[in-house]
Design a protein around this motif. Structure first.
Motif, PDB file in Angstrom:
ATOM      1  N   THR A 338       0.816  -1.223   0.237  1.00  0.00           N
ATOM      2  CA  THR A 338       0.005  -0.136   0.104  1.00  0.00           C
ATOM      3  C   THR A 338       0.738   1.167   0.081  1.00  0.00           C
ATOM      4  O   THR A 338       1.923   1.245   0.696  1.00  0.00           O
ATOM      5  CB  THR A 338      -0.864   0.013   1.216  1.00  0.00           C
ATOM      6  N   PRO A 339       0.506   2.427  -0.753  1.00  0.00           N
ATOM      7  CA  PRO A 339       1.202   3.554  -0.727  1.00  0.00           C
ATOM      8  C   PRO A 339       0.838   4.026   0.626  1.00  0.00           C
ATOM      9  O   PRO A 339       1.751   5.238   1.026  1.00  0.00           O
ATOM     10  CB  PRO A 339       0.547   4.547  -1.744  1.00  0.00           C
ATOM     11  N   GLY A 340      -0.116   3.554   1.447  1.00  0.00           N
ATOM     12  CA  GLY A 340      -0.316   4.403   3.039  1.00  0.00           C
ATOM     13  C   GLY A 340      -1.814   4.167   3.040  1.00  0.00           C
ATOM     14  O   GLY A 340      -2.562   3.621   2.290  1.00  0.00           O
ATOM     15  N   ALA A 341      -2.122   4.572   4.288  1.00  0.00           N
ATOM     16  CA  ALA A 341      -3.405   4.760   4.895  1.00  0.00           C
ATOM     17  C   ALA A 341      -4.240   5.864   3.721  1.00  0.00           C
ATOM     18  O   ALA A 341      -3.531   6.605   3.670  1.00  0.00           O
ATOM     19  CB  ALA A 341      -3.864   5.004   6.205  1.00  0.00           C
ATOM     20  N   ALA A 342      -5.561   5.471   3.583  1.00  0.00           N
ATOM     21  CA  ALA A 342      -6.430   6.757   2.854  1.00  0.00           C
ATOM     22  C   ALA A 342      -6.304   7.581   4.075  1.00  0.00           C
ATOM     23  O   ALA A 342      -6.525   7.340   5.309  1.00  0.00           O
ATOM     24  CB  ALA A 342      -7.875   6.061   2.646  1.00  0.00           C
ATOM     25  N   ASN A 343      -6.176   8.862   3.448  1.00  0.00           N
ATOM     26  CA  ASN A 343      -6.264  10.077   4.499  1.00  0.00           C
ATOM     27  C   ASN A 343      -7.253  11.008   4.066  1.00  0.00           C
ATOM     28  O   ASN A 343      -7.026  12.177   4.347  1.00  0.00           O
ATOM     29  CB  ASN A 343      -4.872  10.514   4.358  1.00  0.00           C
ATOM     30  N   ASP A 344      -8.336  10.819   3.272  1.00  0.00           N
ATOM     31  CA  ASP A 344      -9.148  11.618   2.844  1.00  0.00           C
ATOM     32  C   ASP A 344     -10.100  11.905   3.949  1.00  0.00           C
ATOM     33  O   ASP A 344     -10.251  11.277   4.858  1.00  0.00           O
ATOM     34  CB  ASP A 344      -9.895  11.058   1.509  1.00  0.00           C
ATOM     35  N   VAL A 374       6.401  -8.430   2.337  1.00  0.00           N
ATOM     36  CA  VAL A 374       6.218  -6.877   1.559  1.00  0.00           C
ATOM     37  C   VAL A 374       6.470  -7.231   0.177  1.00  0.00           C
ATOM     38  O   VAL A 374       7.583  -7.423  -0.416  1.00  0.00           O
ATOM     39  CB  VAL A 374       7.112  -5.946   2.101  1.00  0.00           C
ATOM     40  N   ILE A 375       5.351  -7.301  -0.750  1.00  0.00           N
ATOM     41  CA  ILE A 375       5.290  -7.452  -2.169  1.00  0.00           C
ATOM     42  C   ILE A 375       5.382  -6.380  -2.817  1.00  0.00           C
ATOM     43  O   ILE A 375       5.672  -6.408  -4.345  1.00  0.00           O
ATOM     44  CB  ILE A 375       4.261  -8.467  -2.524  1.00  0.00           C
ATOM     45  N   GLY A 376       5.246  -5.107  -2.427  1.00  0.00           N
ATOM     46  CA  GLY A 376       5.312  -3.676  -3.346  1.00  0.00           C
ATOM     47  C   GLY A 376       5.773  -2.686  -2.462  1.00  0.00           C
ATOM     48  O   GLY A 376       6.724  -2.365  -1.766  1.00  0.00           O
ATOM     49  N   GLU A 377       4.807  -1.666  -2.250  1.00  0.00           N
ATOM     50  CA  GLU A 377       4.848  -0.580  -1.567  1.00  0.00           C
ATOM     51  C   GLU A 377       4.721  -0.762  -0.111  1.00  0.00           C
ATOM     52  O   GLU A 377       3.623  -1.479   0.357  1.00  0.00           O
ATOM     53  CB  GLU A 377       4.120   0.560  -1.947  1.00  0.00           C
ATOM     54  N   GLY A 378       5.500  -0.087   0.796  1.00  0.00           N
ATOM     55  CA  GLY A 378       5.494  -0.201   2.209  1.00  0.00           C
ATOM     56  C   GLY A 378       5.326   1.024   2.953  1.00  0.00           C
ATOM     57  O   GLY A 378       6.441   1.554   3.239  1.00  0.00           O
ATOM     58  N   GLY A 379       4.121   1.602   2.563  1.00  0.00           N
ATOM     59  CA  GLY A 379       3.856   3.176   2.869  1.00  0.00           C
ATOM     60  C   GLY A 379       3.724   3.684   4.434  1.00  0.00           C
ATOM     61  O   GLY A 379       2.428   3.195   4.786  1.00  0.00           O
ATOM     62  N   SER A 380       4.796   3.578   5.242  1.00  0.00           N
ATOM     63  CA  SER A 380       4.318   4.375   6.406  1.00  0.00           C
ATOM     64  C   SER A 380       3.793   3.385   7.226  1.00  0.00           C
ATOM     65  O   SER A 380       3.571   2.173   7.194  1.00  0.00           O
ATOM     66  CB  SER A 380       3.649   5.496   6.354  1.00  0.00           C
ATOM     67  N   GLY A 381       2.764   3.989   8.300  1.00  0.00           N
ATOM     68  CA  GLY A 381       2.279   3.385   9.278  1.00  0.00           C
ATOM     69  C   GLY A 381       1.069   2.336   8.672  1.00  0.00           C
ATOM     70  O   GLY A 381       0.495   1.365   9.486  1.00  0.00           O
ATOM     71  N   GLY A 382       0.419   2.997   7.736  1.00  0.00           N
ATOM     72  CA  GLY A 382      -0.592   2.191   7.136  1.00  0.00           C
ATOM     73  C   GLY A 382       0.023   0.782   6.322  1.00  0.00           C
ATOM     74  O   GLY A 382      -1.129   0.114   6.449  1.00  0.00           O
ATOM     75  N   ALA A 383       1.176   0.708   6.319  1.00  0.00           N
ATOM     76  CA  ALA A 383       1.719  -0.628   5.994  1.00  0.00           C
ATOM     77  C   ALA A 383       2.202  -1.318   7.188  1.00  0.00           C
ATOM     78  O   ALA A 383       1.992  -2.605   7.293  1.00  0.00           O
ATOM     79  CB  ALA A 383       3.012  -0.397   4.963  1.00  0.00           C
ATOM     80  N   LEU A 384       3.082  -0.465   8.009  1.00  0.00           N
ATOM     81  CA  LEU A 384       3.557  -1.269   9.210  1.00  0.00           C
ATOM     82  C   LEU A 384       2.431  -1.947  10.122  1.00  0.00           C
ATOM     83  O   LEU A 384       2.802  -2.824  10.816  1.00  0.00           O
ATOM     84  CB  LEU A 384       4.403  -0.270  10.053  1.00  0.00           C
ATOM     85  N   ALA A 385       1.206  -1.662  10.270  1.00  0.00           N
ATOM     86  CA  ALA A 385       0.274  -2.011  10.979  1.00  0.00           C
ATOM     87  C   ALA A 385       0.088  -3.564  10.766  1.00  0.00           C
ATOM     88  O   ALA A 385      -0.451  -4.224  11.469  1.00  0.00           O
ATOM     89  CB  ALA A 385      -1.191  -1.376  10.759  1.00  0.00           C
ATOM     90  N   LEU A 386       0.138  -3.972   9.427  1.00  0.00           N
ATOM     91  CA  LEU A 386      -0.118  -5.168   8.765  1.00  0.00           C
ATOM     92  C   LEU A 386       1.263  -5.991   9.102  1.00  0.00           C
ATOM     93  O   LEU A 386       1.239  -7.456   8.721  1.00  0.00           O
ATOM     94  CB  LEU A 386      -0.642  -5.193   7.653  1.00  0.00           C
ATOM     95  N   ALA A 387       2.297  -5.621   9.372  1.00  0.00           N
ATOM     96  CA  ALA A 387       3.578  -6.321   9.557  1.00  0.00           C
ATOM     97  C   ALA A 387       3.816  -7.269  10.710  1.00  0.00           C
ATOM     98  O   ALA A 387       3.771  -6.411  11.829  1.00  0.00           O
ATOM     99  CB  ALA A 387       4.669  -5.204   9.346  1.00  0.00           C
TER     100      ALA A 387
END
Length: 455
Positions: A338-344, A374-387
């Motif tokens: 993910t590029p990161g968590a949705a922030n809208d 990690v298979i692609g983008e590891g975008g910040s905390g939005g990715a780390l939460a699943l690691a």
């Protein structure tokens, strides 16, 4: 039969899904009695219902094999006073759950009910508390509950036995909702009270055709009743084999539309799999694929980001999946992309921060082993939460970063042409992550770190 399978009798639906059904002893009820409230004509109604259906109560409980897996089945008889719950229904339900715990069997409620039996008043309504307690005890014992929603599934039966199950399947065309058709608001959207509507709202995992119900239930039961203490191995890399020369090259590879995404990894890893859908809070999908699959003869749960910004429903779905797998003793594989968590603004209104926090908690609290690739983008905390802490791996065409290089450059008030240099300074390549001790290894490359961080 497919169109009206939801209105099959209890015995017919049992024959549809199970083999060698053996009924458990049940409370005989009080033939002819007008019940605890002395409701005029109630006893006569019970007698007529028994003659019409051949049953003494609104549920039939017993054990059977479904595609080889033995389970406790609870089949509602809608022809008996609308499948309503009374005191003796509660007796039968409690006995079924106790039998499941004593014999370590999964529970399969086959629900068709209009709710609590008004002729027994509050004594009928309090049966929901009995059911809730027994369901909680089965859950605490690490046994799965897979519900099937027939037509109709409404009132307390939906809330206590259906919506509270670990996995919720529904038959097409079934009426499903807390409010039945005679009590809901006159301006209510009828589509919201259907199996399909509940699927779209994240309250149902799948709508299953009657002719596929036996096979689908059998697969679910087989997957959910095979605990394992060994961690899932990380999948093999499906994309580039060589390592990126620069941080910016790592970003470009991870963002390439030609890079393999989660679906390809899941298809390659599992021989068969089933999906859980819905966060049980009104949301579905959210950039996350979750479910259970078979890998090398054992069950592995999975939660996989799909390469888009992950929305609150996706994080809640992943937390639901991890907690269920943890309770059943099933190892978990997560795929970060993910590029990161949705922030809208809508993500903020839907509680993205709380959803990420809840996923962090689910991962941190899990006793079952977790493995992350990690298979692609590891975008910040939005990715780390699943690691998985201490057991995260990476592919050669991935990166993991505290922040996107473009955003870091902007925060530092540097011109856009400095983005590649910033990517290098962040040290986000797989080989950088390995050297820093952030990941355990790069799949496809022999160098890796032990769980304690040593080489």
């Amino acid at each position: 039969m497919a169109e009206r399978a939801g209105r099959l009798s209890a015995r017919q639906v049992l024959a549809l899904v199970a083999d060698d059904f053996r009924e458990l002893p049940g409370a005989p009820g009080e033939p002819g009695s007008d019940g605890p409230l002395g409701w005029p004509g109630y006893g006569a109604s019970r007698v007529r219902a028994a003659r019409r259906t051949g049953e003494q109560e609104s549920v039939v409980c017993g054990t059977a094999h479904i595609e080889g897996t033995r389970a406790v089945l609870i089949a509602f008889e809608f022809g008996f006073l609308g499948g309503s719950l009374g005191r003796h229904t509660g007796d039968r339900l409690e006995a079924a759950y106790v039998h499941a715990r004593e014999h370590r069997l999964p529970v399969v409620p086959l629900i068709a009910t209009g709710g609590s039996r008004m002729q027994e008043g509050m004594l009928a309504l309090t049966q929901l508390q009995r059911v809730a307690r027994q369901s909680a005890l089965v859950r605490r014992a690490g046994l799965p509950q897979t519900a099937v929603l027939r037509d109709p599934t409404t009132g307390g039966g939906w809330a206590a036995l259906g919506a509270g199950a670990d996995v919720v399947l529904a038959l097409p065309g079934a009426q499903v909702g807390f409010a039945g058709s005679r009590v809901r608001p006159p301006d209510a959207d009828p589509a919201a009270y259907t199996a399909q509507g509940q699927l779209e709202a994240g309250a149902v995992d799948a709508v299953v055709r009657p002719e596929e119900l036996r096979r689908t239930l059998g697969l679910w039961l087989r997957l959910l009743t095979r605990p394992s203490t060994a961690a899932a191995p990380p999948p093999r890399a499906l994309g580039a084999a060589d390592l990126p020369a620069t941080g910016w090259e790592a970003v470009a590879r991870a963002r390439s539309p030609r890079r393999p995404r989660a679906e390809r990894y899941l298809d390659a890893y599992f021989t068969r799999r089933v999906a859980v859908r819905g966060d049980r809070c009104g949301g579905t999908g959210g950039g996350m694929l979750c479910g259970f699959g078979e890998h090398e003869g054992r069950t592995v749960a999975y939660a996989a980001q799909t390469g888009t910004a992950t929305r609150p429903a996706g994080y809640r779905l992943a937390a639901r999946l991890i907690r269920l797998a943890d309770r059943l003793g099933i190892p978990v594989l997560t795929l970060v992309d993910t590029p990161g968590a949705a922030n809208d603004a809508e993500a903020e209104r839907q509680g993205v921060g709380a959803a990420i926090a809840d996923l962090f908690d689910a991962v941190a609290s899990a006793r079952t082993p977790l493995t992350t690739l990690v298979i692609g983008e590891g975008g910040s905390g939005g990715a780390l939460a699943l690691a998985a802490p201490g057991n995260t791996w990476a592919t050669p065409d991935s990166y993991f970063s505290v922040i996107a290089p473009e955003l870091a450059t902007a925060i530092l008030k540097q011109p856009p042409e400095q983005v590649p240099a910033t990517a290098g300074r962040l040290r986000i390549r797989p080989q950088d992550l390995l050297e820093l001790g952030v990941i355990r290894g790069i799949v496809g490359h022999e160098t890796h770190r032990a769980p304690d961080g040593s080489s």
